[in-house]
Design a protein around this motif. Structure first.
Motif, PDB file in Angstrom:
ATOM      1  N   LEU A 191       0.519  -1.238   0.089  1.00  0.00           N
ATOM      2  CA  LEU A 191      -0.018  -0.573   0.125  1.00  0.00           C
ATOM      3  C   LEU A 191       0.420   1.193   0.037  1.00  0.00           C
ATOM      4  CD1 LEU A 191      -3.195   0.365   0.286  1.00  0.00           C
ATOM      5  CD2 LEU A 191      -2.640   1.059   2.688  1.00  0.00           C
ATOM      6  N   THR A 192       0.790   1.936  -0.587  1.00  0.00           N
ATOM      7  CA  THR A 192       1.836   3.637  -1.301  1.00  0.00           C
ATOM      8  C   THR A 192       1.145   4.380  -1.444  1.00  0.00           C
ATOM      9  OG1 THR A 192       3.064   2.036  -3.546  1.00  0.00           O
ATOM     10  CG2 THR A 192       3.833   2.122  -1.248  1.00  0.00           C
ATOM     11  N   GLY A 193       1.223   5.335  -1.686  1.00  0.00           N
ATOM     12  CA  GLY A 193       0.334   6.656  -2.959  1.00  0.00           C
ATOM     13  C   GLY A 193      -0.394   7.355  -1.791  1.00  0.00           C
ATOM     14  N   SER A 194      -0.950   8.416  -2.516  1.00  0.00           N
ATOM     15  CA  SER A 194      -1.703   9.602  -1.461  1.00  0.00           C
ATOM     16  C   SER A 194      -3.365   8.543  -0.995  1.00  0.00           C
ATOM     17  CB  SER A 194      -1.855  10.257  -2.148  1.00  0.00           C
ATOM     18  OG  SER A 194      -3.685  10.168  -2.941  1.00  0.00           O
ATOM     19  N   ALA A 201      15.606  -7.790  -5.254  1.00  0.00           N
ATOM     20  CA  ALA A 201      14.782  -8.179  -4.217  1.00  0.00           C
ATOM     21  C   ALA A 201      14.467  -6.664  -4.382  1.00  0.00           C
ATOM     22  CB  ALA A 201      14.666  -8.317  -2.808  1.00  0.00           C
ATOM     23  N   ASP A 202      15.501  -6.005  -4.329  1.00  0.00           N
ATOM     24  CA  ASP A 202      15.409  -4.067  -4.121  1.00  0.00           C
ATOM     25  C   ASP A 202      15.154  -3.754  -5.421  1.00  0.00           C
ATOM     26  OD1 ASP A 202      16.187  -4.167  -1.871  1.00  0.00           O
ATOM     27  OD2 ASP A 202      18.512  -3.894  -1.636  1.00  0.00           O
ATOM     28  N   ILE A 203      15.655  -4.006  -6.674  1.00  0.00           N
ATOM     29  CA  ILE A 203      15.696  -3.491  -7.263  1.00  0.00           C
ATOM     30  C   ILE A 203      13.888  -4.040  -7.758  1.00  0.00           C
ATOM     31  CG2 ILE A 203      16.258  -3.396 -10.642  1.00  0.00           C
ATOM     32  CD1 ILE A 203      18.365  -4.592  -9.723  1.00  0.00           C
ATOM     33  N   ALA A 204      13.178  -5.027  -7.774  1.00  0.00           N
ATOM     34  CA  ALA A 204      12.380  -5.370  -8.199  1.00  0.00           C
ATOM     35  C   ALA A 204      10.925  -4.758  -7.268  1.00  0.00           C
ATOM     36  CB  ALA A 204      11.756  -6.785  -7.825  1.00  0.00           C
ATOM     37  N   GLU A 205      11.682  -3.898  -6.347  1.00  0.00           N
ATOM     38  CA  GLU A 205      10.872  -2.763  -5.518  1.00  0.00           C
ATOM     39  C   GLU A 205      10.577  -1.253  -6.220  1.00  0.00           C
ATOM     40  OE1 GLU A 205      11.709  -1.934  -0.858  1.00  0.00           O
ATOM     41  OE2 GLU A 205      10.948  -4.343  -0.668  1.00  0.00           O
ATOM     42  N   ILE A 206      12.156  -1.416  -7.237  1.00  0.00           N
ATOM     43  CA  ILE A 206      11.972   0.293  -7.357  1.00  0.00           C
ATOM     44  C   ILE A 206      11.250  -0.325  -8.957  1.00  0.00           C
ATOM     45  CG2 ILE A 206      13.452   1.402  -9.199  1.00  0.00           C
ATOM     46  CD1 ILE A 206      15.824   0.684  -6.795  1.00  0.00           C
ATOM     47  N   LEU A 207      10.944  -1.055  -9.733  1.00  0.00           N
ATOM     48  CA  LEU A 207      11.183  -1.161 -11.293  1.00  0.00           C
ATOM     49  C   LEU A 207       8.762  -1.010 -10.738  1.00  0.00           C
ATOM     50  CD1 LEU A 207      12.291  -4.157 -13.167  1.00  0.00           C
ATOM     51  CD2 LEU A 207      12.546  -1.561 -12.808  1.00  0.00           C
ATOM     52  N   ASP A 208       8.533  -1.956  -9.379  1.00  0.00           N
ATOM     53  CA  ASP A 208       7.069  -1.309  -8.338  1.00  0.00           C
ATOM     54  C   ASP A 208       6.787   0.081  -8.953  1.00  0.00           C
ATOM     55  OD1 ASP A 208       6.409  -3.580  -8.549  1.00  0.00           O
ATOM     56  OD2 ASP A 208       6.538  -3.888  -6.462  1.00  0.00           O
ATOM     57  N   GLN A 209       7.766   1.148  -8.996  1.00  0.00           N
ATOM     58  CA  GLN A 209       7.109   2.477  -8.935  1.00  0.00           C
ATOM     59  C   GLN A 209       7.002   3.215 -10.710  1.00  0.00           C
ATOM     60  OE1 GLN A 209       7.255   4.038  -5.620  1.00  0.00           O
ATOM     61  NE2 GLN A 209       7.643   2.630  -4.131  1.00  0.00           N
ATOM     62  N   ILE A 260      16.685   7.821 -11.268  1.00  0.00           N
ATOM     63  CA  ILE A 260      16.791   6.775 -12.091  1.00  0.00           C
ATOM     64  C   ILE A 260      15.559   6.781 -13.472  1.00  0.00           C
ATOM     65  CG2 ILE A 260      15.505   4.075 -12.218  1.00  0.00           C
ATOM     66  CD1 ILE A 260      18.384   3.974 -10.079  1.00  0.00           C
ATOM     67  N   GLU A 261      13.727   7.432 -12.930  1.00  0.00           N
ATOM     68  CA  GLU A 261      13.627   8.271 -13.909  1.00  0.00           C
ATOM     69  C   GLU A 261      14.151   9.333 -14.987  1.00  0.00           C
ATOM     70  OE1 GLU A 261      10.026   9.210 -12.197  1.00  0.00           O
ATOM     71  OE2 GLU A 261       8.690   7.296 -12.904  1.00  0.00           O
ATOM     72  N   PHE A 319      16.356  -0.991   3.763  1.00  0.00           N
ATOM     73  CA  PHE A 319      16.573  -0.857   2.343  1.00  0.00           C
ATOM     74  C   PHE A 319      15.626   0.357   2.293  1.00  0.00           C
ATOM     75  CE2 PHE A 319      15.575  -0.685  -2.322  1.00  0.00           C
ATOM     76  CZ  PHE A 319      15.783  -0.143  -2.857  1.00  0.00           C
ATOM     77  N   GLU A 320      15.518   1.448   1.806  1.00  0.00           N
ATOM     78  CA  GLU A 320      14.761   2.486   1.876  1.00  0.00           C
ATOM     79  C   GLU A 320      14.585   2.966   0.144  1.00  0.00           C
ATOM     80  OE1 GLU A 320      11.518   2.748   3.532  1.00  0.00           O
ATOM     81  OE2 GLU A 320      11.406   2.057   4.935  1.00  0.00           O
ATOM     82  N   ILE A 321      13.540   3.026  -0.192  1.00  0.00           N
ATOM     83  CA  ILE A 321      13.160   3.682  -1.575  1.00  0.00           C
ATOM     84  C   ILE A 321      13.024   5.003  -1.067  1.00  0.00           C
ATOM     85  CG2 ILE A 321      13.063   3.209  -3.902  1.00  0.00           C
ATOM     86  CD1 ILE A 321      11.424   1.016  -3.663  1.00  0.00           C
ATOM     87  N   SER A 322      13.476   5.754  -1.336  1.00  0.00           N
ATOM     88  CA  SER A 322      13.056   7.789  -1.534  1.00  0.00           C
ATOM     89  C   SER A 322      12.987   8.120  -3.390  1.00  0.00           C
ATOM     90  CB  SER A 322      14.486   8.218  -1.340  1.00  0.00           C
ATOM     91  OG  SER A 322      15.520   8.177  -2.547  1.00  0.00           O
ATOM     92  N   LYS A 323      11.984   9.138  -2.378  1.00  0.00           N
ATOM     93  CA  LYS A 323      11.287   9.316  -3.631  1.00  0.00           C
ATOM     94  C   LYS A 323      12.193  10.222  -4.750  1.00  0.00           C
ATOM     95  CE  LYS A 323       7.075  11.536  -4.650  1.00  0.00           C
ATOM     96  NZ  LYS A 323       5.521  12.215  -4.242  1.00  0.00           N
ATOM     97  N   ALA A 324      13.412  11.279  -4.165  1.00  0.00           N
ATOM     98  CA  ALA A 324      14.151  11.576  -4.754  1.00  0.00           C
ATOM     99  C   ALA A 324      15.153  10.471  -5.744  1.00  0.00           C
ATOM    100  CB  ALA A 324      15.574  12.220  -3.721  1.00  0.00           C
ATOM    101  N   PHE A 325      15.106   9.360  -5.380  1.00  0.00           N
ATOM    102  CA  PHE A 325      16.041   8.068  -5.793  1.00  0.00           C
ATOM    103  C   PHE A 325      15.250   7.738  -6.974  1.00  0.00           C
ATOM    104  CE2 PHE A 325      17.650   3.808  -6.593  1.00  0.00           C
ATOM    105  CZ  PHE A 325      17.941   4.344  -7.044  1.00  0.00           C
ATOM    106  N   ILE A 326      13.824   7.674  -7.004  1.00  0.00           N
ATOM    107  CA  ILE A 326      13.134   7.246  -7.855  1.00  0.00           C
ATOM    108  C   ILE A 326      13.833   7.865  -8.969  1.00  0.00           C
ATOM    109  CG2 ILE A 326      10.623   6.848  -8.511  1.00  0.00           C
ATOM    110  CD1 ILE A 326      11.329   4.040  -7.290  1.00  0.00           C
ATOM    111  N   GLU A 327      12.714   9.321  -8.855  1.00  0.00           N
ATOM    112  CA  GLU A 327      13.071  10.221  -9.334  1.00  0.00           C
ATOM    113  C   GLU A 327      14.427  10.732 -10.687  1.00  0.00           C
ATOM    114  OE1 GLU A 327      12.005  13.580  -7.724  1.00  0.00           O
ATOM    115  OE2 GLU A 327      10.285  13.751  -7.471  1.00  0.00           O
TER     116      GLU A 327
END
Lengths: 450, 450
Positions: free
Chosen positions: A347-350, B35-43, B13-14, B3-11
């Motif tokens: 569950l993520t997002g707003s 498993a961490d990369i999979a979490e990133i791909l989800d976003q 990568i994008e 391991f926490e994915i920050s919003k900044a990290f996703i941005e």
């Protein structure tokens, strides 16, 4: 492979116990797997089970005791002497031993400790008892294989032969430095395939997942599942290797959590089983029913407020159970999906986006259901258009509001660190009953005018 | 470790994907756990995720693909060429490879097979595709380590070094005879601690748990949990070792089963997640709501039969939601306990004894709740004694009947091999609504006379 306990076999065992025919009993049970014996004991009386436990070797009974239901285990232990309990403890891994000792009374605990011959084992148990049950420290066992990074592969093999005696299953060999700090790991496979003249420092894997003693059990389960680990090392505050947690402990934890959510959704507040006593079952079930009853009082009062409708629109009251049931069902669906997504960590997002999606979904469902209700009320139940239209309009409004409550409440509970599963089951159905009826009658009053 | 994915990290990568800055991307993602990369791909969006998959080494992406959500995986695969899919398949264990290939379209399947270079791998996949998904054959992988009983320990070590290359984790070494029949097992620990001049035949453990290819997944899970196994060998019809199942497959199975029961109780008929499309969510939710709506029609009709009570006892109708809610809650509690006991395999003994116990329990709960209702109806809602007594009597009757239905229905469904979890959720609440109201009005009619 298939093991089925026949009624005849149980009767035979009971007969042998009555006759105190130990030799025959041992020939039947001696070679049996401890999990199978545990299944047999489940079907015996407490006295019979105790008899078997006292008869068998403590190496085997220690494992049997860990398999049987906790309530039964406590009852069996009450029938053993401190010496006999200590013998069982001696054979158990430190994590299991700690669970058992923690549940004993203070006096018995002291007696059992006095009877423990293996002082290192006793010290380990004392250490583990300090940790919170739901933390990595509370889950871990002291049994593990560790080697020093400065050793050679050959020396390491020697050392391992000695250490492996105490460890039932070797998942990984942990590598530590001279201060005992966790440096990395080594699989048995790596060790076997390494050249024998190599040093551990050359072959170990530095990148090792670990948790610390204060990590929550939930987080440990999440990490182990995410990285597909069969064991994870546990370190103390300054990084020293102090224990390991294995996957079977985590399976139990995952099952317990899933069971808890399920029971919460069904309005059962304690972990009960169909075989528990009536008293235990009542204690788990009555509180939610009382809550639902008080919710029912409020619903009665709400309906009573619209008594004036009874003269001309009495049949509206016939629709109450339908409206209440739909509100309850929609609410539980919405909250269950949120609760499960929270549990899975997906569950993520707003919150607003999620509420908007839920409204969209339920406008769709609501239109379909309202059309069915309109047609049913008009053509099957024979109500005129305006009435059919009124109940249909009320239904779609109730569905949308119920879904919003079902979505919003668990998200908020979770945000304030309250178990979101609370929001499923009687809690959500009862409050949706009340809101549903209020919306239903208010819309009807406005549209029909009473 | 955390391991926490920050919003900044996703941005970031994008941004790198947009710039097609492969070097930077590789430096960020190259060393990361799959498993961490999979979490990133989800976003990420589908195109971005596909870009990353195409960029990374297939050894890593094969593992990433197995981590991400099945729907996402299918979408990513649609964007790959048959050659690219074959490269992924080549890196996967046979059980995962089979799952992936089975879900491809017939033409694509053929194309992928043509592109598979490892012929043995391809043959294994073809073999595994023959088995039912929910059988041991469908769960097993071909990767395992086996040694011949006639080998020496030293020869065995040599052979293992070669075989171990293909096996991610060595749980056990299986011992077979010259015909490939499973004879026993050997742990790595046993092998290491055995004298090097010994023969395998002298040191292996004969007593080995196994299942055959046709054993149901449910039974495999039960056996592995009961005997605490981390892997179990699978044999064919004539006892030859053909594969093994590991505990992580079983964890997934246990979770899915628990989720299914939970969703069934909440009136959701397919495995859905809060992030699924509105269409998927509607398909999973609407059927139960339609069922509940039809149940609601019946409830409306039942209430309508007692319209004559409206003149003198109109307030009885106010109590309808309360009675219906109590009937529903009690019914769900009863059925949930039975369903869970069936799932755990702890439900034994006669049906009659169980129904009797349930009656006993609910007479107790019913008396307490009826007293509360009596006091509430008389003192709070201001109804006279006879009315308060009537609704209280109706309540206890409704509670007992609802609990009997909730206990009886899942036991019967299970006996006729229908999933007992069907009996929880909307099914039981709706039918208990109807029975509850019928009992309520019938008792009221008899006691008050209308």
């Amino acid at each position: 492979m298939q093991f089925e306990i026949s009624k005849a076999f149980i009767e035979k065992i009971e007969h042998l116990i009555e006759e105190q025919n130990n030799q025959e009993l041992l020939s039947h049970l001696g070679d049996m797997h401890h999990a199978d014996i545990a299944e047999i004991l489940d079907q015996l009386t407490l006295d019979e089970a105790t008899y078997v436990i006292k008869l068998l070797d403590s190496e085997k009974t220690a494992e049997i005791l860990m398999e049987i239901d906790q309530d039964d285990r406590e009852r069996v232990l009450e029938n053993l002497t401190p010496k006999e309990i200590a013998d069982e403890i001696e054979e158990m891994d430190t994590d299991d031993a700690t669970d058992i000792i923690s549940n004993l009374s203070v006096e018995l605990k002291d007696e059992v400790f006095k009877n423990l011959k293996d002082r290192e084992h006793a010290q380990h148990i004392v250490e583990l008892m300090r940790y919170d049950e739901d933390s990595a420290g509370g889950l871990m066992a002291k049994e593990l294989i560790k080697v020093n990074e400065n050793w050679s592969v050959t020396g390491c093999m020697e050392e391992m032969r000695a250490q492996a005696e105490n460890v039932t299953r070797v998942h990984a060999i942990y590598v530590v430095d001279n201060k005992g700090k966790l440096k990395g790991r080594l699989s048995l496979k790596d060790l076997i395939t390494a050249p024998s003249n190599a040093n551990i420092a050359d072959v170990y894997i530095e990148n090792v997942d670990y948790v610390d003693v204060h990590t929550s059990a939930e987080e440990v389960a999440r990490v182990m599942q995410k990285y597909d680990l069969e064991a994870i090392p546990v370190v103390d505050e300054i990084g020293r290797l102090v224990g390991r947690i294995t996957v079977d402990d985590i399976i139990d934890f995952i099952r317990d959590e899933a069971d808890k959510d399920y029971q919460m959704a069904a309005g059962i507040s304690e972990d009960v089983d169909a075989d528990d006593s009536i008293w235990e079952l009542t204690r788990a079930r009555l509180p939610w029913l009382v809550l639902a009853l008080f919710g029912g009082f409020i619903a009665v009062t709400v309906a009573g407020q619209f008594e004036s409708a009874m003269v001309n629109y009495g049949f509206l009251f016939f629709f109450m159970p339908l409206i209440a049931a739909m509100a309850g069902n929609v609410g539980v669906q919405s909250s269950a999906i949120i609760v499960q997504s929270i549990a899975k960590g997906t569950l993520t997002g707003s919150v607003w986006k999620r509420l908007l999606k839920e409204v969209g979904l339920n406008v769709l469902n609501g239109i379909i259901l309202s059309i069915i209700l309109f047609l049913g009320a008009h053509f099957i139940l024979g109500r005129d258009y305006i009435v059919a239209f009124t109940v249909s309009t009320a239904l779609i409004s109730v569905i949308i509001i119920a879904s919003l409550i079902g979505t919003f409440v668990p998200i908020m509970l979770n945000r304030y660190k309250i178990d979101p599963a609370l929001a499923t089951g009687p809690f959500i159905t009862t409050s949706n009953d009340i809101f549903g009826l209020l919306i239903f009658f208010t819309i009807a009053k406005y549209m029909l005018g009473f």
